[in-house]
Scaffold this active site. Structure first.
Site, mmCIF file in Angstrom:
data_model
loop_
_atom_site.group_PDB
_atom_site.id
_atom_site.type_symbol
_atom_site.label_atom_id
_atom_site.label_comp_id
_atom_site.label_asym_id
_atom_site.label_seq_id
_atom_site.Cartn_x
_atom_site.Cartn_y
_atom_site.Cartn_z
ATOM 1 N N LYS A 197 0.855 -1.192 0.000
ATOM 2 C CA LYS A 197 0.000 0.000 0.000
ATOM 3 C C LYS A 197 0.888 1.239 0.000
ATOM 4 C CE LYS A 197 -3.579 -2.519 2.493
ATOM 5 N NZ LYS A 197 -4.329 -2.670 3.763
ATOM 6 N N ASP A 247 -5.671 -12.927 9.581
ATOM 7 C CA ASP A 247 -6.240 -11.638 9.207
ATOM 8 C C ASP A 247 -7.495 -11.311 10.018
ATOM 9 O OD1 ASP A 247 -6.325 -9.290 7.467
ATOM 10 O OD2 ASP A 247 -8.125 -10.199 6.622
ATOM 11 N N GLU A 293 -3.595 -16.275 3.422
ATOM 12 C CA GLU A 293 -4.394 -15.506 4.378
ATOM 13 C C GLU A 293 -5.451 -16.411 5.007
ATOM 14 O OE1 GLU A 293 -6.057 -11.264 3.670
ATOM 15 O OE2 GLU A 293 -7.694 -12.639 3.205
ATOM 16 N N LYS A 335 -4.957 -14.550 -1.028
ATOM 17 C CA LYS A 335 -5.934 -13.867 -0.185
ATOM 18 C C LYS A 335 -7.351 -14.367 -0.492
ATOM 19 C CE LYS A 335 -5.255 -9.442 0.505
ATOM 20 N NZ LYS A 335 -4.927 -9.433 1.945
#
Length: 239
Positions: A86, A168, A147, A118
């Site tokens: 990010k 997560d 994940e 993910k």
């Protein structure tokens, strides 16, 4: 924490090579109000032209290094702090350098140096097992992280040829249970936490026995450090 002093020097030299740039501090050193980071001598026009770009680099990168250092200090060496992808477009290498300057560690740089499976990938592939197997068919040796959102998903993933799991958005009780299961089943597996972790609660999560905590805010929400350029005339010409 200062970061980007060498980049600032490059900016001034690119605009006008007559500018003499003398760094008074190094990347990674602590900042306090009123400190002199660097001294410049040269044509005023060149100094002012380069000012905003150089300060943008310094303020942004120093902000990331400073925030990272806060998180690193908060965990007291119990876990490694990771960044994410990010990042600001065009700035990824710089921002990941700033994370390292602050004592953090880099997660993957792009989609090529490791695979993070993910929820969207799991949904498209039809489950964790088919997703991992699809990657392994094409890339036998690549590092794979999966994940995990439930303990059932964890148990499934631990049976596969993966190197790391990411827990997560689990609560502390779920995390502790997941760590116990993972360590008992796969002592070699790496464990990463992500989601809902901030500077106020990271200490609790660091005690859970995981290896890494990834913080997207290091690069997407770090406040810029207040750094300014102050001019002093050496005469009535442009120097």
């Amino acid at each position: 924490m200062l970061c980007g002093i060498g980049i600032a020097e490059m900016v001034f030299n690119e605009v006008d090579r007559r500018i003499e740039f003398k760094a008074e501090m190094k990347d990674g050193e602590a900042l306090s109000p009123g400190m002199t980071i660097a001294t410049l001598i040269g044509p005023a026009a060149g100094c002012l032209t380069a000012e905003r770009v150089a300060l943008n680099f310094l303020q942004r990168l120093s902000g990331i290094a400073t925030l990272t250092a806060r998180f690193v200090s908060a965990v007291k060496g119990q876990v490694k702090i990771l960044d994410t992808r990010k990042t600001t477009p065009g700035w990824r290498r710089l921002e990941k350098y700033a994370v390292r300057t602050g004592g953090g560690h880099n997660h993957r740089t792009g989609l090529y140096d490791m695979v993070l499976i993910k929820d969207n990938h799991i949904e498209i592939a039809g489950g964790i097992t088919p997703a991992v197997k699809a990657v392994r068919r094409r890339h036998r040796r690549i590092f794979i992280e999966v994940e995990i959102k439930t303990l059932d998903e964890l148990k499934e993933a631990l049976k596969l040829k993966i190197q790391r799991i990411m827990l997560d958005n689990l609560n502390l009780n779920q995390i502790q249970r997941a760590v116990d299961i993972a360590r008992a089943s796969r002592p070699d597996i790496e464990i990463e936490l992500s989601g809902g972790i901030n500077i106020n609660n990271i200490g609790e999560y660091a005690n859970s026995g995981v290896d890494y905590i990834s913080i997207g805010a290091l690069t997407h929400s770090a406040p810029a450090i207040d750094i300014a350029l102050k001019m002093k005339s050496l005469g009535h010409n442009e120097s």
